[in-house]
Design an enzyme around this catalytic site. Structure first.
Site, PDB file in Angstrom:
ATOM      1  N   VAL A 112       0.803  -1.224   0.000  1.00 55.40           N
ATOM      2  CA  VAL A 112       0.000   0.000   0.000  1.00 55.40           C
ATOM      3  C   VAL A 112       0.834   1.272   0.000  1.00 55.40           C
ATOM      4  CG1 VAL A 112      -2.004  -1.052   1.089  1.00 55.40           C
ATOM      5  CG2 VAL A 112      -0.203  -0.064   2.533  1.00 55.40           C
ATOM      6  N   TYR A 113       2.149   1.182   0.070  1.00 56.74           N
ATOM      7  CA  TYR A 113       2.967   2.392   0.052  1.00 56.74           C
ATOM      8  C   TYR A 113       2.845   3.064  -1.310  1.00 56.74           C
ATOM      9  CZ  TYR A 113       5.305   0.874   4.392  1.00 56.74           C
ATOM     10  OH  TYR A 113       5.585   0.497   5.686  1.00 56.74           O
ATOM     11  N   ALA A 114       2.307   4.284  -1.281  1.00 59.67           N
ATOM     12  CA  ALA A 114       2.060   5.051  -2.511  1.00 59.67           C
ATOM     13  C   ALA A 114       1.252   4.225  -3.505  1.00 59.67           C
ATOM     14  CB  ALA A 114       3.364   5.529  -3.140  1.00 59.67           C
ATOM     15  N   ASP A 115       0.276   3.470  -2.979  1.00 64.26           N
ATOM     16  CA  ASP A 115      -0.604   2.645  -3.822  1.00 64.26           C
ATOM     17  C   ASP A 115       0.186   1.674  -4.701  1.00 64.26           C
ATOM     18  OD1 ASP A 115      -2.866   3.894  -2.789  1.00 64.26           O
ATOM     19  OD2 ASP A 115      -2.832   5.462  -4.312  1.00 64.26           O
ATOM     20  N   GLY A 116       1.269   1.155  -4.174  1.00 62.40           N
ATOM     21  CA  GLY A 116       2.070   0.180  -4.914  1.00 62.40           C
ATOM     22  C   GLY A 116       3.266   0.762  -5.635  1.00 62.40           C
TER      23      GLY A 116
END
Length: 326
Positions: A52-56
């Site tokens: 989920v970091y920066a939406d992948g």
């Protein structure tokens, strides 16, 4: 950089990890490459991320760096799954979601396996044995080498680790990633004792107290800091109170006495706490990262360590201390 075993496993990781939560959001691809180079040049090998970091995008960045730039064998890649930020259900520990998330992570990372796959948080709506079965399947299928958890409470960690060790063929819980710093020592009440007893390695996140232990907030709010930003301000705010200020002042005094920077002293303190394998250090650019990596050469004298522990001592009570004295 020295290496340590991850819990009771044969996996060895550098005693300071590279965090990538800002990659793809506050850190662009050029700065990410500079950070990776600085980290590897310092002898580091442990890179932590999440789906989920920066939406992948953080995983995509790591994948592009591994594509012809960094030999896969030189880097221990750790990622996480279970968070669903755009859903009413914040965490999904179902077997279906987790295994699908792992496949997506592998595609973004451009690799056929991750070295450490972690549950990002505990999901109370899914039976724990189902969640843990996904970890077993990840390892037996070759998609993960080791597994861990993150943000589990003491009883949740104890239950998960005990379940996994209760029957042959289940994969041991190698690590738990938790917030731990001079400003946040809550894990010492139950999580740390459970981890030590069960042989689970600690991976502290935000070891610099969400940036406050750098000392940058002592006298003012820097305009370009996390605390001043709209999306990170609420994250930093809890550590800008009077109690935290006293700890930061003591840290600054200790650093002055040692001829070191507060950031180095803060990281050396948490790095050498019982059970800790590797603090996860995040930075927006390579310059900030190098300032953190300088802690590798710092070892705190006993009197400095004791003074910092006294001023930051967490509150305790029943049953932590009073029951044993009854």
């Amino acid at each position: 950089m020295e290496q340590r075993h991850l819990g009771r496993t044969g996996l060895r990781v550098s005693r300071m990890g590279l965090g990538t939560m800002t990659w793809g959001r506050d850190t662009d691809e050029h700065d990410a490459a500079d950070q990776m180079k600085a980290y590897l040049d310092a002898g580091g090998n442990f890179v932590d991320t999440a789906d989920v970091y920066a939406d992948g995008e953080a995983e995509y960045m790591i994948g592009r760096l591994l594509d012809g730039y960094i030999p896969r064998s030189e880097v221990v890649i750790a990622t996480k799954a279970a968070s669903v930020p755009y859903s009413e259900r914040r965490f999904d520990g179902s077997r279906g979601h987790l295994l699908q998330a792992l496949d997506h992570s592998l595609a973004r990372l451009g690799t056929d396996h991750v070295d450490l796959w972690q549950l990002h948080a505990y999901d109370p709506s899914t039976p724990l044995e189902e969640t843990l079965h996904a970890l077993d399947l990840a390892v037996t299928s070759g998609r993960a080498r080791y597994v861990g958890v993150s943000n589990f409470s003491g009883w949740q960690l104890a239950k998960a680790a005990t379940w996994q060790s209760a029957a042959p063929g289940r994969v041991v819980v190698a690590s738990t990633q938790v917030e731990y710093s001079l400003l946040q020592r809550g894990i010492e009440r139950e999580v740390l004792p459970a981890a030590l007893d069960l042989g689970v390695g600690l991976l502290p996140w935000s070891p610099l107290g969400r940036g406050v232990l750098t000392g940058k907030y002592r006298h003012a709010m820097p305009a370009d800091s996390r605390g001043a930003s709209a999306h990170m301000g609420p994250f930093v705010a809890p550590y800008l109170d009077d109690h935290s200020r006293r700890i930061v002042d003591a840290l600054a005094t200790a650093a002055d006495g040692l001829g070191a920077a507060p950031i180095e002293v803060a990281l050396a303190w948490v790095r050498d706490r019982p059970g800790v394998v590797a603090p996860i250090v995040g930075a927006r650019n390579a310059g900030q990262l190098r300032a953190s990596l300088a802690a590798e050469s710092v070892t705190l004298p006993t009197e400095i360590r004791n003074a910092l522990e006294d001023v930051s001592q967490p509150m305790t009570g029943y049953p932590d201390d009073s029951w044993s004295q009854a």
